[in-house]
Design a protein around this motif. Structure first.
Motif, PDB file in Angstrom:
ATOM      1  N   ALA A 458      46.342  40.591  32.131  1.00  0.00           N
ATOM      2  CA  ALA A 458      44.915  40.685  32.427  1.00  0.00           C
ATOM      3  C   ALA A 458      44.466  39.597  33.381  1.00  0.00           C
ATOM      4  O   ALA A 458      43.450  39.732  34.042  1.00  0.00           O
ATOM      5  CB  ALA A 458      44.106  40.591  31.143  1.00  0.00           C
ATOM      6  N   ALA A 459      45.236  38.519  33.458  1.00  0.00           N
ATOM      7  CA  ALA A 459      44.876  37.440  34.388  1.00  0.00           C
ATOM      8  C   ALA A 459      44.861  37.927  35.817  1.00  0.00           C
ATOM      9  O   ALA A 459      44.169  37.401  36.662  1.00  0.00           O
ATOM     10  CB  ALA A 459      45.863  36.280  34.255  1.00  0.00           C
ATOM     11  N   GLN A 460      45.633  38.996  36.085  1.00  0.00           N
ATOM     12  CA  GLN A 460      45.635  39.546  37.439  1.00  0.00           C
ATOM     13  C   GLN A 460      44.312  40.242  37.719  1.00  0.00           C
ATOM     14  O   GLN A 460      43.786  40.198  38.815  1.00  0.00           O
ATOM     15  CB  GLN A 460      46.787  40.537  37.608  1.00  0.00           C
ATOM     16  N   GLY A 461      43.750  40.904  36.694  1.00  0.00           N
ATOM     17  CA  GLY A 461      42.462  41.565  36.852  1.00  0.00           C
ATOM     18  C   GLY A 461      42.468  42.502  38.023  1.00  0.00           C
ATOM     19  O   GLY A 461      43.435  43.205  38.305  1.00  0.00           O
ATOM     20  N   SER A 462      41.339  42.535  38.727  1.00  0.00           N
ATOM     21  CA  SER A 462      41.262  43.324  39.947  1.00  0.00           C
ATOM     22  C   SER A 462      41.847  42.528  41.078  1.00  0.00           C
ATOM     23  O   SER A 462      42.280  41.399  40.915  1.00  0.00           O
ATOM     24  CB  SER A 462      39.785  43.654  40.238  1.00  0.00           C
ATOM     25  N   THR A 463      41.826  43.094  42.262  1.00  0.00           N
ATOM     26  CA  THR A 463      42.392  42.397  43.422  1.00  0.00           C
ATOM     27  C   THR A 463      41.579  41.172  43.788  1.00  0.00           C
ATOM     28  O   THR A 463      42.026  40.333  44.547  1.00  0.00           O
ATOM     29  CB  THR A 463      42.428  43.339  44.641  1.00  0.00           C
ATOM     30  N   GLU A 464      40.373  41.047  43.237  1.00  0.00           N
ATOM     31  CA  GLU A 464      39.547  39.883  43.540  1.00  0.00           C
ATOM     32  C   GLU A 464      39.848  38.711  42.627  1.00  0.00           C
ATOM     33  O   GLU A 464      39.381  37.611  42.847  1.00  0.00           O
ATOM     34  CB  GLU A 464      38.058  40.242  43.415  1.00  0.00           C
ATOM     35  N   GLN A 465      40.610  38.951  41.562  1.00  0.00           N
ATOM     36  CA  GLN A 465      40.888  37.892  40.604  1.00  0.00           C
ATOM     37  C   GLN A 465      42.035  37.016  41.069  1.00  0.00           C
ATOM     38  O   GLN A 465      43.066  37.514  41.493  1.00  0.00           O
ATOM     39  CB  GLN A 465      41.243  38.489  39.241  1.00  0.00           C
ATOM     40  N   PRO A 466      41.904  35.692  40.950  1.00  0.00           N
ATOM     41  CA  PRO A 466      42.999  34.807  41.328  1.00  0.00           C
ATOM     42  C   PRO A 466      44.132  34.875  40.331  1.00  0.00           C
ATOM     43  O   PRO A 466      43.916  34.996  39.141  1.00  0.00           O
ATOM     44  CB  PRO A 466      42.347  33.416  41.334  1.00  0.00           C
ATOM     45  N   ALA A 467      45.360  34.773  40.832  1.00  0.00           N
ATOM     46  CA  ALA A 467      46.522  34.783  39.958  1.00  0.00           C
ATOM     47  C   ALA A 467      46.499  33.583  39.036  1.00  0.00           C
ATOM     48  O   ALA A 467      46.137  32.482  39.429  1.00  0.00           O
ATOM     49  CB  ALA A 467      47.805  34.776  40.792  1.00  0.00           C
ATOM     50  N   GLN A 468      46.909  33.810  37.791  1.00  0.00           N
ATOM     51  CA  GLN A 468      47.021  32.757  36.788  1.00  0.00           C
ATOM     52  C   GLN A 468      45.711  32.013  36.572  1.00  0.00           C
ATOM     53  O   GLN A 468      45.680  30.865  36.187  1.00  0.00           O
ATOM     54  CB  GLN A 468      48.101  31.731  37.158  1.00  0.00           C
ATOM     55  N   GLY A 469      44.605  32.678  36.834  1.00  0.00           N
ATOM     56  CA  GLY A 469      43.323  32.004  36.639  1.00  0.00           C
ATOM     57  C   GLY A 469      43.021  30.971  37.691  1.00  0.00           C
ATOM     58  O   GLY A 469      42.154  30.145  37.508  1.00  0.00           O
ATOM     59  N   GLN A 470      43.725  30.993  38.828  1.00  0.00           N
ATOM     60  CA  GLN A 470      43.492  29.989  39.858  1.00  0.00           C
ATOM     61  C   GLN A 470      42.115  30.173  40.459  1.00  0.00           C
ATOM     62  O   GLN A 470      41.687  31.275  40.736  1.00  0.00           O
ATOM     63  CB  GLN A 470      44.538  30.113  40.976  1.00  0.00           C
ATOM     64  N   PRO A 471      41.352  29.082  40.680  1.00  0.00           N
ATOM     65  CA  PRO A 471      40.043  29.200  41.301  1.00  0.00           C
ATOM     66  C   PRO A 471      40.190  29.532  42.769  1.00  0.00           C
ATOM     67  O   PRO A 471      41.184  29.204  43.399  1.00  0.00           O
ATOM     68  CB  PRO A 471      39.438  27.793  41.121  1.00  0.00           C
ATOM     69  N   GLU A 633      38.619  32.109  29.847  1.00  0.00           N
ATOM     70  CA  GLU A 633      38.214  32.141  31.256  1.00  0.00           C
ATOM     71  C   GLU A 633      38.350  33.535  31.847  1.00  0.00           C
ATOM     72  O   GLU A 633      37.528  33.976  32.639  1.00  0.00           O
ATOM     73  CB  GLU A 633      39.049  31.147  32.068  1.00  0.00           C
ATOM     74  N   GLN A 634      39.411  34.239  31.445  1.00  0.00           N
ATOM     75  CA  GLN A 634      39.592  35.605  31.933  1.00  0.00           C
ATOM     76  C   GLN A 634      38.451  36.501  31.472  1.00  0.00           C
ATOM     77  O   GLN A 634      37.921  37.313  32.241  1.00  0.00           O
ATOM     78  CB  GLN A 634      40.938  36.144  31.451  1.00  0.00           C
ATOM     79  N   LEU A 635      38.059  36.344  30.205  1.00  0.00           N
ATOM     80  CA  LEU A 635      36.958  37.150  29.674  1.00  0.00           C
ATOM     81  C   LEU A 635      35.657  36.853  30.412  1.00  0.00           C
ATOM     82  O   LEU A 635      34.894  37.763  30.753  1.00  0.00           O
ATOM     83  CB  LEU A 635      36.792  36.879  28.181  1.00  0.00           C
ATOM     84  N   THR A 636      35.406  35.594  30.637  1.00  0.00           N
ATOM     85  CA  THR A 636      34.191  35.208  31.366  1.00  0.00           C
ATOM     86  C   THR A 636      34.185  35.812  32.759  1.00  0.00           C
ATOM     87  O   THR A 636      33.166  36.345  33.228  1.00  0.00           O
ATOM     88  CB  THR A 636      34.089  33.676  31.458  1.00  0.00           C
ATOM     89  N   SER A 637      35.333  35.769  33.433  1.00  0.00           N
ATOM     90  CA  SER A 637      35.432  36.321  34.777  1.00  0.00           C
ATOM     91  C   SER A 637      35.210  37.831  34.770  1.00  0.00           C
ATOM     92  O   SER A 637      34.486  38.377  35.614  1.00  0.00           O
ATOM     93  CB  SER A 637      36.804  35.991  35.371  1.00  0.00           C
ATOM     94  N   LEU A 638      35.822  38.508  33.814  1.00  0.00           N
ATOM     95  CA  LEU A 638      35.667  39.969  33.730  1.00  0.00           C
ATOM     96  C   LEU A 638      34.221  40.347  33.417  1.00  0.00           C
ATOM     97  O   LEU A 638      33.687  41.318  33.981  1.00  0.00           O
ATOM     98  CB  LEU A 638      36.619  40.525  32.677  1.00  0.00           C
ATOM     99  N   ARG A 639      33.574  39.606  32.521  1.00  0.00           N
ATOM    100  CA  ARG A 639      32.167  39.899  32.214  1.00  0.00           C
ATOM    101  C   ARG A 639      31.290  39.738  33.444  1.00  0.00           C
ATOM    102  O   ARG A 639      30.385  40.538  33.697  1.00  0.00           O
ATOM    103  CB  ARG A 639      31.681  38.980  31.087  1.00  0.00           C
ATOM    104  N   ASN A 640      31.563  38.701  34.221  1.00  0.00           N
ATOM    105  CA  ASN A 640      30.788  38.486  35.451  1.00  0.00           C
ATOM    106  C   ASN A 640      30.987  39.619  36.440  1.00  0.00           C
ATOM    107  O   ASN A 640      30.041  40.057  37.105  1.00  0.00           O
ATOM    108  CB  ASN A 640      31.186  37.157  36.091  1.00  0.00           C
ATOM    109  N   GLN A 641      32.232  40.102  36.540  1.00  0.00           N
ATOM    110  CA  GLN A 641      32.497  41.220  37.444  1.00  0.00           C
ATOM    111  C   GLN A 641      31.791  42.489  36.993  1.00  0.00           C
ATOM    112  O   GLN A 641      31.267  43.250  37.806  1.00  0.00           O
ATOM    113  CB  GLN A 641      34.002  41.478  37.534  1.00  0.00           C
TER     114      GLN A 641
END
Length: 681
Positions: A458-471, A633-641
């Protein structure tokens, strides 16, 4: 290279109180020693030395470390040179490993050129100080320019007489080889095979490396001979020991003053540097009349992030040097500008003022560069909208290169108020400029998470998500990799949850303090029982989940611990505390020697590891907490998306993100169960 056995002997012999006492007056303070810090203007003793731990630390500026690192900082030496310094102090014979044939040839060539340059330095000084011609012409030139003899000696200035090939002949007579003399550029060979001295009839400015070796020379045509001469200065040519784009004139003489003042003045010429030294201002370097380069900026950045650029009193020089200023900003430097009165340079200005007046002027007339530039734009535009638009674009370009998000935001706000331009418009322009710059950069290599858990997937998320949670983007500019690499315990302006970085730092603390220690015994693939160290446990657990430590410095510590784990007698704390890289040594010293490093910022329910026999209990818990922080952090990012308007309009994308969100929630519950915590919905 110095062999490992000799390095260990030096480290064992070096006593921190003995080493520091050569430079600082120490007084007893309980079990420790205390004195004034040599790295900043310290008026109340804040520099502590611990004989028991064999380290030192300033509680005001943060500088310190082992005896080796103290010498590196104080004398501005490389790690090997600091070891050699201590070896001489303790009369330890250095045994260097045998070099390869290629290394021997390269080292021999370099040392030969350094030897020729050192001979030339002595020759130039002899010509000026000990010959009638040198005294009447060379020395007279410097004295007429107002330079005292102590400054002339300090910069080891010299003179080359106006005789075609005298230096060439003297160098050959001294036993130096033709190819080495020609390689340094002291002599030039004509097409007909004859030679002539490059610097004849010039006064000489030697250029030193940080370790004090002569890498090259600058020669100036004498005043009486400058009429009709386009190139008054001539430098040594590029060689294996000299590159003009890397060298800064005066850095060798200024390095300690720059550290003490936490500020570097940048001027244009050799004599500008000398004039400022004569006025009592020693933290000054020169780009030697060339365009400023990234290599030169990084050389300054080793000692300070604050730089004041001094220009000869008109704004034309500012415009011509815009690229250099933007390079300074892009490298994270805090840039100020100082304009001298019209017609003056630092040298001529010095001749008109006392040292006290000179220093007062420098202190009172420094202006933030972007603030100056904004004012310059307003003055030039003169209410012309087209001109104002064009000049505003120039300001946007400068703000956009600044890596610090907070600083960019402050400059945007201030420029908006001064220019009368909407802040949102400026922000959008800066963002677009940064995006255009990022698109021209090489793309980052993707990270393969296919073999990980659902959380890692899930850390990969969509193509907009940084790998490994990288900012990414602006967040990357504020990621703790920069702050952590300076040795700070926590990121000052991290955009993500600070708790995450605390978890990672705690993991690194365990690596530094206990990396080589056995955590438990496990069965290998063949069913054989073997010991599992803390380092191996961390590396294997991260690898199984397709993860890596986010802060590059932390990952480097893990990689090096793995690399040296099999060496006999390896101790992670000893290795990292004495690391050649001061950034690693600084953070390792803090984490390895102070069990309370994180206590002030850790929650009451969490404990720092205290005993080796608790490793098998502590390590899984710390690792699980770390993974939970990643998942959060992944959950927070996905919720924002999922809240983004474009996602809400795209049904397929929304469904895919919801699927990922549910997977990560399941992973969170599983990890929380392992940690024994309750996760709120």
């Amino acid at each position: 290279m110095i062999d490992r056995q000799t390095v260990d002997k030096i480290l064992d012999a070096a006593n921190i109180v003995d080493v520091v006492s050569d430079f600082v007056t120490l007084r007893r303070s309980g079990a420790n020693m205390k004195g004034l810090c040599p790295f900043h203007d310290d008026r109340t003793p804040s520099f502590m030395v611990s004989p028991a731990k064999n380290i030192c630390k300033c509680f005001a500026c943060g500088k310190g470390g082992t005896p080796v690192h103290f010498i590196m900082e104080h004398e501005q030496l490389t790690y090997p040179d600091a070891l050699r310094y201590l070896a001489r102090k303790y009369h330890i014979e250095i045994h260097e490993r045998e070099l390869t044939e290629e290394e021997r040839e390269q080292q021999s060539e370099r040392e030969s050129l350094f030897a020729v340059n050192q001979w030339a330095l002595d020759w130039f000084q002899h010509q000026m100080h000990d010959t009638p011609e040198g005294l009447a012409i060379g020395m007279a030139y410097f004295r007429q320019r107002g330079f005292r003899d102590d400054i002339i000696r300090k910069f080891q200035l010299g003179f080359c007489p106006d005789r075609s090939d005298q230096q060439w002949k003297d160098a050959l007579s001294a036993g130096y080889q033709e190819n080495h003399i020609l390689a340094t550029g002291l002599a030039i060979r004509r097409e007909d095979g004859s030679t002539f001295d490059r610097f004849r009839n010039r006064v000489i400015f030697p250029i030193f490396s940080l370790s004090g070796k002569v890498v090259g020379f600058g020669g100036r045509v004498l005043a009486a001979a400058t009429k009709g001469v386009n190139i008054k200065y001539q430098n040594s040519p590029e060689s294996i020991i000299y590159s003009k784009k890397r060298e800064l004139y005066g850095l060798y003489q200024a390095r300690q003053a720059i550290v003490r003042a936490d500020l570097c003045y940048l001027v244009e010429g050799y004599t500008d540097v000398m004039a400022m030294h004569q006025m009592g201002v020693e933290n000054v370097v020169s780009s030697s009349g060339t365009a400023l380069t990234t290599d030169q900026i990084r050389a300054i950045h080793r000692f300070t992030e604050n730089i004041t650029v001094i220009y000869d009193g008109d704004a034309a020089g500012i415009k011509a040097s815009q690229r250099g200023i933007d390079l300074l900003l892009a490298e994270g430097m805090v840039v100020k500008l100082l304009l001298l009165p019209d017609g003056d340079d630092p040298d001529s200005f010095a001749r008109k003022h006392t040292a006290e007046e000179y220093q007062k002027f420098l202190a009172e007339h420094q202006v933030d560069f972007l603030r100056f530039k904004t004012g310059l734009v307003m003055a030039e535009a003169k209410n012309d909208p087209i001109q104002l638009s064009r000049l505003t674009d120039s300001i946007v370009q400068s703000i956009a290169v600044i890596p610090n998000e907070i600083m960019r935001s402050l400059y945007i706000k201030e420029s908006s108020q001064t220019l009368g331009v909407d802040e949102k418009l400026l922000t959008r322009s800066v963002t677009n400029t940064r995006l255009r710059g990022n698109r021209t950069a090489a793309p980052a290599q993707p990270v393969n998470n296919d073999a990980g858990t659902t959380a890692a997937h899930a850390a990969q998320g969509s193509t907009e998500q940084p790998a490994q949670g990288q900012p990414t983007g602006d967040a990357a500019a504020q990621a703790p990799s920069q702050t952590a690499e300076t040795g700070a315990t926590l990121p000052a302006n991290a955009s993500a949850d600070r708790t995450f970085y605390l978890k990672e730092l705690l993991l690194v603390q365990m690596l530094v303090r206990h990396g080589e220690k056995v955590m438990c015994n496990v069965e290998d693939a063949d069913g054989q029982e073997r010991a599992l160290t803390v380092t191996e446990y961390v590396a294997l657990t991260l690898q199984d989940d397709g993860l890596a430590l986010r802060v590059p410095l932390h990952q480097r510590i893990l990689n090096e611990a793995l690399e040296h784990l099999g060496e006999e007698g390896f101790s992670a704390s000893r290795y990292f505390i004495n690391h050649p890289d001061l950034k690693i040594a600084h953070i390792a010293t803090e984490l390895a020697t102070d069990p309370e490093t994180l206590s002030k910022i850790h929650s009451k329910n969490e404990e720092l590891p205290a005993e080796e026999d608790r490793l098998v209990e502590l390590m899984p818990r710390i690792m699980t907490d770390y993974k939970l922080a990643i998942v959060q952090e992944q959950l927070t990012s996905l919720r924002n998306q999922l809240r983004q308007p474009d996602v809400l309009r795209d049904k397929n994308r929304y469904v895919e993100l919801m699927r990922q969100y549910q997977e990560v929630k399941l992973a969170q519950k599983d990890l929380a169960h392992q940690a024994g915590d309750r996760v709120l919905m």
